[in-house]
Design an enzyme around this catalytic site. Structure first.
Site, PDB file in Angstrom:
ATOM      1  N   SER A 148       0.674  -1.152  -0.056  1.00  0.00           N
ATOM      2  CA  SER A 148      -0.004   0.011   0.012  1.00  0.00           C
ATOM      3  C   SER A 148       0.717   1.364  -0.120  1.00  0.00           C
ATOM      4  CB  SER A 148      -0.965   0.043   1.253  1.00  0.00           C
ATOM      5  OG  SER A 148      -1.470   1.253   1.392  1.00  0.00           O
ATOM      6  N   TYR A 161      -1.866   0.526  10.822  1.00  0.00           N
ATOM      7  CA  TYR A 161      -1.743  -0.099   9.199  1.00  0.00           C
ATOM      8  C   TYR A 161      -0.614   0.342   8.793  1.00  0.00           C
ATOM      9  CZ  TYR A 161      -3.403  -0.910   4.544  1.00  0.00           C
ATOM     10  OH  TYR A 161      -3.679  -1.345   3.387  1.00  0.00           O
TER      11      TYR A 161
END
Length: 263
Positions: A148, A161
């Protein structure tokens, strides 16, 4: 003299029951790959398999015994030429001071240790496939890790995250160094804002209004865009390694900088 054509390359896709994973299965099958679609939700996998001709395999990447079973299955049914480590997810958007430790642990188990378990398990199969197909002069094998843009920058509320995705990024980067000289490529694909049916909904614990607001006012990426990038990376000549592909919507220049123009 007739020659026997090379069998299609066999690719494992984790997190294949929805979103980027399901899109990757569809794309790779259309490109002529044999695909093993792995995820926890067997009903969704069966539907995807019926649609695409992929093989469905129920798998929880946080369960070592389940990963061991997958590796044994792959070894017994023809081996493996590549893996797309796509299983992952985000949970919550709390500041560090209010961090939910269970959510952090779950993100680390899923994004980092899940990728580690699967990659560690299939590496011997990938090496064997590369050797079988010509060693250093053949098409080789592939490890794709879908991280990501969270693996490349921080943002408020995202520490859990971003920490997990940074860990996954370092796993893949280090593995590339460790496999130098072997016919196994390691490819990281880092998507920005991708609108899928579940990512933000899961992150906000089913709050559909919050999930929808993430993508308002701009055109986000779609799962098919990332699937296309995965297919592109896997079909480059064997001597070409795409170390890193960062893919964002045009409107997004950073994790927290999006031009929300309403179109």
């Amino acid at each position: 003299m007739s020659t026997t054509p090379e069998p299609a390359r066999r690719i494992l896709v984790t997190g294949a029951s929805s979103g980027i994973g399901a899109a990757a299965v569809r794309h790779l099958r259309a490109e002529g790959f044999d695909v093993v679609a792995a995820a926890r939700r067997g009903d969704r996998l069966e539907t995807l398999a019926a649609e695409t001709g992929a093989e469905a395999y129920v798998l929880d990447v946080t369960d070592q015994s389940a990963v061991d079973g997958l590796v044994s299955h792959l070894e017994a049914t023809g081996g493996l030429d590549g893996v797309v480590n796509n299983a992952g997810g985000a949970f919550g958007l709390d500041p560090v001071e209010g961090a939910d430790l269970d959510q952090w642990q779950h993100m680390y188990e899923l994004n980092v240790l899940g990728t580690l378990r699967v990659t560690k398990g299939v590496l011997p199969l990938l090496r064997a496939a590369a050797e079988r197909r010509g060693g250093a002069d053949g098409p080789g094998a592939d490890v794709v890790v879908v991280t990501s843009t969270a693996a490349h920058g921080a943002y408020e509320g995202g520490a859990g995250y971003t920490a997990a995705k940074h860990g996954e990024r370092m796993l893949s980067t280090t593995l590339r160094w460790e496999l130098a000289g072997e016919p196994v490529r390691v490819i990281e694909i880092a998507p920005g804002a991708v609108e899928t049916e579940e990512f933000s909904l899961v992150r906000f614990d089913g709050d559909a209004e919050k999930a929808a607001a993430v993508y308002e006012g701009f055109q986000p990426l779609q799962a098919a865009d990332i699937a296309d990038a995965i297919g592109f990376a896997l079909t480059r000549p064997a001597y070409v390694n795409l170390d890193l592909m960062v893919i964002r919507p045009r409107a997004q220049v950073h994790n927290t900088k999006i031009a929300r123009t309403g179109v």
